[in-house]
Write a protein that holds these residues in place. Structure first.
Motif, PDB file in Angstrom:
ATOM      1  N   GLN A   1      -1.372  -2.779  -5.643  1.00  0.00           N
ATOM      2  CA  GLN A   1      -1.144  -3.710  -6.748  1.00  0.00           C
ATOM      3  C   GLN A   1      -0.720  -5.082  -6.228  1.00  0.00           C
ATOM      4  OE1 GLN A   1       1.681  -1.440  -9.020  1.00  0.00           O
ATOM      5  NE2 GLN A   1       0.102  -0.225 -10.047  1.00  0.00           N
ATOM      6  N   ALA A   2       0.137  -5.100  -5.208  1.00  0.00           N
ATOM      7  CA  ALA A   2       0.563  -6.367  -4.618  1.00  0.00           C
ATOM      8  C   ALA A   2      -0.607  -7.068  -3.943  1.00  0.00           C
ATOM      9  CB  ALA A   2       1.691  -6.120  -3.618  1.00  0.00           C
ATOM     10  N   LEU A   3      -1.444  -6.311  -3.248  1.00  0.00           N
ATOM     11  CA  LEU A   3      -2.596  -6.882  -2.560  1.00  0.00           C
ATOM     12  C   LEU A   3      -3.586  -7.454  -3.576  1.00  0.00           C
ATOM     13  CD1 LEU A   3      -4.395  -5.202   0.440  1.00  0.00           C
ATOM     14  CD2 LEU A   3      -5.649  -6.461  -1.270  1.00  0.00           C
ATOM     15  N   ARG A   4      -3.792  -6.730  -4.668  1.00  0.00           N
ATOM     16  CA  ARG A   4      -4.724  -7.189  -5.711  1.00  0.00           C
ATOM     17  C   ARG A   4      -4.226  -8.497  -6.336  1.00  0.00           C
ATOM     18  NH1 ARG A   4      -5.148  -2.560  -9.027  1.00  0.00           N
ATOM     19  NH2 ARG A   4      -3.551  -3.307 -10.470  1.00  0.00           N
ATOM     20  N   ALA A   5      -2.922  -8.565  -6.580  1.00  0.00           N
ATOM     21  CA  ALA A   5      -2.358  -9.791  -7.152  1.00  0.00           C
ATOM     22  C   ALA A   5      -2.484 -10.964  -6.182  1.00  0.00           C
ATOM     23  CB  ALA A   5      -0.894  -9.557  -7.511  1.00  0.00           C
ATOM     24  N   GLU A   6      -2.323 -10.686  -4.888  1.00  0.00           N
ATOM     25  CA  GLU A   6      -2.389 -11.749  -3.884  1.00  0.00           C
ATOM     26  C   GLU A   6      -3.800 -12.278  -3.686  1.00  0.00           C
ATOM     27  OE1 GLU A   6      -1.923 -12.209   0.984  1.00  0.00           O
ATOM     28  OE2 GLU A   6      -1.271 -10.376  -0.009  1.00  0.00           O
ATOM     29  N   THR A   7      -4.778 -11.351  -3.656  1.00  0.00           N
ATOM     30  CA  THR A   7      -6.148 -11.737  -3.283  1.00  0.00           C
ATOM     31  C   THR A   7      -7.082 -11.953  -4.461  1.00  0.00           C
ATOM     32  OG1 THR A   7      -6.873  -9.423  -3.138  1.00  0.00           O
ATOM     33  CG2 THR A   7      -5.925 -10.420  -1.136  1.00  0.00           C
ATOM     34  N   GLY A   8      -6.768 -11.349  -5.609  1.00  0.00           N
ATOM     35  CA  GLY A   8      -7.685 -11.422  -6.742  1.00  0.00           C
ATOM     36  C   GLY A   8      -8.911 -10.554  -6.588  1.00  0.00           C
ATOM     37  N   LEU A   9      -8.868  -9.582  -5.674  1.00  0.00           N
ATOM     38  CA  LEU A   9     -10.018  -8.700  -5.457  1.00  0.00           C
ATOM     39  C   LEU A   9     -10.412  -7.988  -6.750  1.00  0.00           C
ATOM     40  CD1 LEU A   9      -9.528  -6.862  -2.036  1.00  0.00           C
ATOM     41  CD2 LEU A   9     -11.524  -8.185  -2.742  1.00  0.00           C
ATOM     42  N   GLN A  10     -11.723  -7.938  -7.007  1.00  0.00           N
ATOM     43  CA  GLN A  10     -12.265  -7.221  -8.149  1.00  0.00           C
ATOM     44  C   GLN A  10     -13.084  -6.041  -7.639  1.00  0.00           C
ATOM     45  OE1 GLN A  10     -11.574  -8.021 -11.450  1.00  0.00           O
ATOM     46  NE2 GLN A  10     -10.125  -9.448 -10.483  1.00  0.00           N
ATOM     47  N   TYR A  11     -12.797  -4.850  -8.162  1.00  0.00           N
ATOM     48  CA  TYR A  11     -13.520  -3.661  -7.694  1.00  0.00           C
ATOM     49  C   TYR A  11     -13.691  -2.652  -8.841  1.00  0.00           C
ATOM     50  CZ  TYR A  11      -8.565  -2.482  -7.031  1.00  0.00           C
ATOM     51  OH  TYR A  11      -7.205  -2.302  -7.217  1.00  0.00           O
ATOM     52  N   ASP A  12     -13.999  -3.185 -10.035  1.00  0.00           N
ATOM     53  CA  ASP A  12     -14.238  -2.352 -11.226  1.00  0.00           C
ATOM     54  C   ASP A  12     -13.036  -1.458 -11.521  1.00  0.00           C
ATOM     55  OD1 ASP A  12     -16.721  -3.526 -11.084  1.00  0.00           O
ATOM     56  OD2 ASP A  12     -17.777  -1.736 -10.409  1.00  0.00           O
ATOM     57  N   HIS A  13     -11.841  -1.992 -11.314  1.00  0.00           N
ATOM     58  CA  HIS A  13     -10.658  -1.149 -11.466  1.00  0.00           C
ATOM     59  C   HIS A  13     -10.217  -1.063 -12.924  1.00  0.00           C
ATOM     60  CE1 HIS A  13      -8.932  -5.203 -11.076  1.00  0.00           C
ATOM     61  NE2 HIS A  13      -7.914  -4.748 -11.785  1.00  0.00           N
ATOM     62  N   LEU A  14      -9.649   0.088 -13.267  1.00  0.00           N
ATOM     63  CA  LEU A  14      -9.040   0.305 -14.571  1.00  0.00           C
ATOM     64  C   LEU A  14      -7.616   0.801 -14.360  1.00  0.00           C
ATOM     65  CD1 LEU A  14     -11.907   2.136 -16.518  1.00  0.00           C
ATOM     66  CD2 LEU A  14     -11.130  -0.210 -16.874  1.00  0.00           C
ATOM     67  N   THR A  15      -6.707   0.353 -15.205  1.00  0.00           N
ATOM     68  CA  THR A  15      -5.302   0.755 -15.084  1.00  0.00           C
ATOM     69  C   THR A  15      -4.894   1.520 -16.344  1.00  0.00           C
ATOM     70  OG1 THR A  15      -4.623  -1.420 -15.925  1.00  0.00           O
ATOM     71  CG2 THR A  15      -4.716  -1.156 -13.543  1.00  0.00           C
TER      72      THR A  15
ATOM     73  N   ASP B   1      -1.223   5.787 -12.888  1.00  0.00           N
ATOM     74  CA  ASP B   1      -2.354   5.931 -11.977  1.00  0.00           C
ATOM     75  C   ASP B   1      -3.505   5.007 -12.382  1.00  0.00           C
ATOM     76  OD1 ASP B   1      -1.223   7.673 -10.192  1.00  0.00           O
ATOM     77  OD2 ASP B   1      -2.052   9.482 -11.096  1.00  0.00           O
ATOM     78  N   GLU B   2      -4.452   4.814 -11.450  1.00  0.00           N
ATOM     79  CA  GLU B   2      -5.530   3.847 -11.644  1.00  0.00           C
ATOM     80  C   GLU B   2      -6.856   4.428 -11.152  1.00  0.00           C
ATOM     81  OE1 GLU B   2      -4.554   0.207  -9.652  1.00  0.00           O
ATOM     82  OE2 GLU B   2      -2.607   0.003 -10.640  1.00  0.00           O
ATOM     83  N   SER B   3      -7.900   3.626 -11.303  1.00  0.00           N
ATOM     84  CA  SER B   3      -9.199   3.996 -10.737  1.00  0.00           C
ATOM     85  C   SER B   3      -9.936   2.720 -10.346  1.00  0.00           C
ATOM     86  CB  SER B   3     -10.026   4.809 -11.742  1.00  0.00           C
ATOM     87  OG  SER B   3     -10.262   4.055 -12.922  1.00  0.00           O
TER      88      SER B   3
END
Length: 434
Positions: free
Chosen positions: A120-134, A195-197
């Motif tokens: 979650q921290a990495l996603r917030a830092e980088t803005g990576l998109q990978y079809d994730h759902l929370t 959890d996420e996907s």
């Protein structure tokens, strides 16, 4: 410090990213033409801290006997004249007693929670998109016996800080309307909201691209042949380079993150790793009717299948993955097992897609007998391990990479986990969820 990372799956790339963030000079060696081409290519897509009950648990031996020889069994041992398979199988049985199983569950929960925070921290830092759902993960049961067996592990997980709540069929349908038509068949479910996907292949290739921009050198299409060690210390890596020529690289530290192929490489350095390849299958179906496809990531514990919906501008896909076949390094697709996955999917979600549109994949998951991975320094100096994550490589990838980078950097990760080798006395920095 110069560091060589062996393997560019989600574990290797995450490790390389965090090492580069700490200022190290990192080279990644990968035999495929790009990142995430093997185990991190087509998995079930779950970031599943709640999936912490090890395969080796008190109910496993009887289930294995029941499944023996069944081509569509969730966990299939194909007995071979393979000493490594028999040794692994015996150690698996030793991990099944309740006390051992609970110890391993605690390890997996701690690492999983830490890793989800890192992701979650990495996603917030980088803005990576990978079809994730929370939207959490829902474990559902159409067998009363399987549901009854799940209640106690769920209680233990709640005691240990994982909110895996036991719910009834009405709550299941409220959370996931696509399951309304099978509600009468449901014995019950558990739900973990945190959890996420997401698509591990998109994540890993995206992170590799960002890491390359920040100075990590990726060398694809090279084949590592031997880990050199002298006097109990690593001295270099022998490999066939991009042109097929022999080459040796040396570094200050080496990270073995080669998945199921880690034991073969470790053996040359004098290490024995209790890792055996567990072949998993997945099917990817285009979603033809959005209303009939689940939004919440699902786990069908009776059939050992997981379901994740990937939503993107290119169109929605439903990824279904699971089963485990212990049959050495064989990667042949078994049509019986493939058809069983799609058949179960269309039983649960009729009309969501058509069977002839399924794309199948198989990959080898590096499984340890107790499901707990090797993370930390090995007894060969300068050689660090980040391997053996089994079916939870995506769940544990970011945290394993962050923790190992801290260990190499001389800092102690802030997670209660049985790391390999000596731990630094100095505490690492606190990592909070984004």
């Amino acid at each position: 410090m110069k560091v060589i990372v062996l393997g560019a799956g989600v574990i290797g790339v995450s490790t390389a990213w965090y090492l580069a963030q700490a200022g190290h000079e990192v080279t990644v060696l990968e035999r495929n033409a790009g990142a995430a081409r093997e185990t991190s290519f087509g998995n079930g897509g779950q970031i599943s801290v709640s999936h912490a009950e090890p395969w080796a648990n008190p109910s496993a031996p009887l289930k294995l006997l029941k499944w023996l020889g069944k081509e569509d069994a969730p966990l299939l041992f194909r007995l071979r004249a393979d000493p490594a398979q028999w040794r692994w199988g015996l150690k698996f049985l030793l991990e099944c007693p309740a006390a051992r199983s609970k110890r391993n569950m605690i390890q997996l929960l701690n690492l999983g929670t830490y890793s989800r925070n890192c992701l979650q921290a990495l996603r917030a830092e980088t803005g990576l998109q990978y079809d994730h759902l929370t939207k959490g993960i829902l474990h559902f049961y159409t067998s009363q016996q399987e549901f009854d067996l799940a209640v106690e592990p769920a209680r233990v997980m709640r005691e240990l800080g994982c909110e895996r709540d036991v719910i009834g069929r009405d709550e299941v349908v409220k959370l996931e309307p696509a399951m309304a038509h099978i509600a009468p068949q449901l014995a019950g479910a558990t739900y973990t909201n945190a959890d996420e996907s997401g698509d591990v292949h998109k994540f890993t290739t995206g992170l590799a691209a960002l890491a390359a921009e920040r100075g990590v050198k990726f060398r694809y299409g090279v084949r590592v042949q031997k880990l050199r060690s002298e006097g109990g210390e690593m001295s270099g890596v022998e490999f066939a380079n991009e042109t097929g020529m022999y080459e040796v690289l040396s570094a200050d530290a080496y990270v073995l993150a080669a998945g199921s192929f880690s034991p073969q490489l470790a053996k040359a350095a004098g290490l024995t790793l209790d890792i055996y390849p567990a072949k998993g299958y997945s099917a990817t179906l285009p979603v033809l009717d959005a209303a009939k496809a689940p939004q919440v990531s699902l786990t069908d514990d009776e059939y050992k299948l997981v379901f994740s919906r990937f939503t993107s501008p290119e169109g929605d896909r439903l990824r279904i993955a699971g089963t485990a076949e212990l049959n050495g390094y064989d990667l042949a697709l078994n049509p019986v097992r493939c058809e069983a996955i799609v058949r179960r999917t269309l039983q649960l979600f009729p009309g969501v897609s058509r069977p002839e549109l399924a794309s199948y994949w198989t990959g080898l998951r590096p499984a340890t007998p107790g499901n707990v991975p090797y993370i930390g320094e090995s007894r060969v100096r300068k050689l660090f391990l980040n391997t053996g994550h089994g079916t939870l490589g995506w769940t544990h990838g970011a945290g394993s990479g962050h923790a190992l980078a801290q260990l190499i950097d001389g800092r102690r990760p802030e997670v209660d986990f049985a790391f390999c080798g000596p731990l630094p006395a100095k505490q690492g920095l606190s990592l909070q969820p984004a």
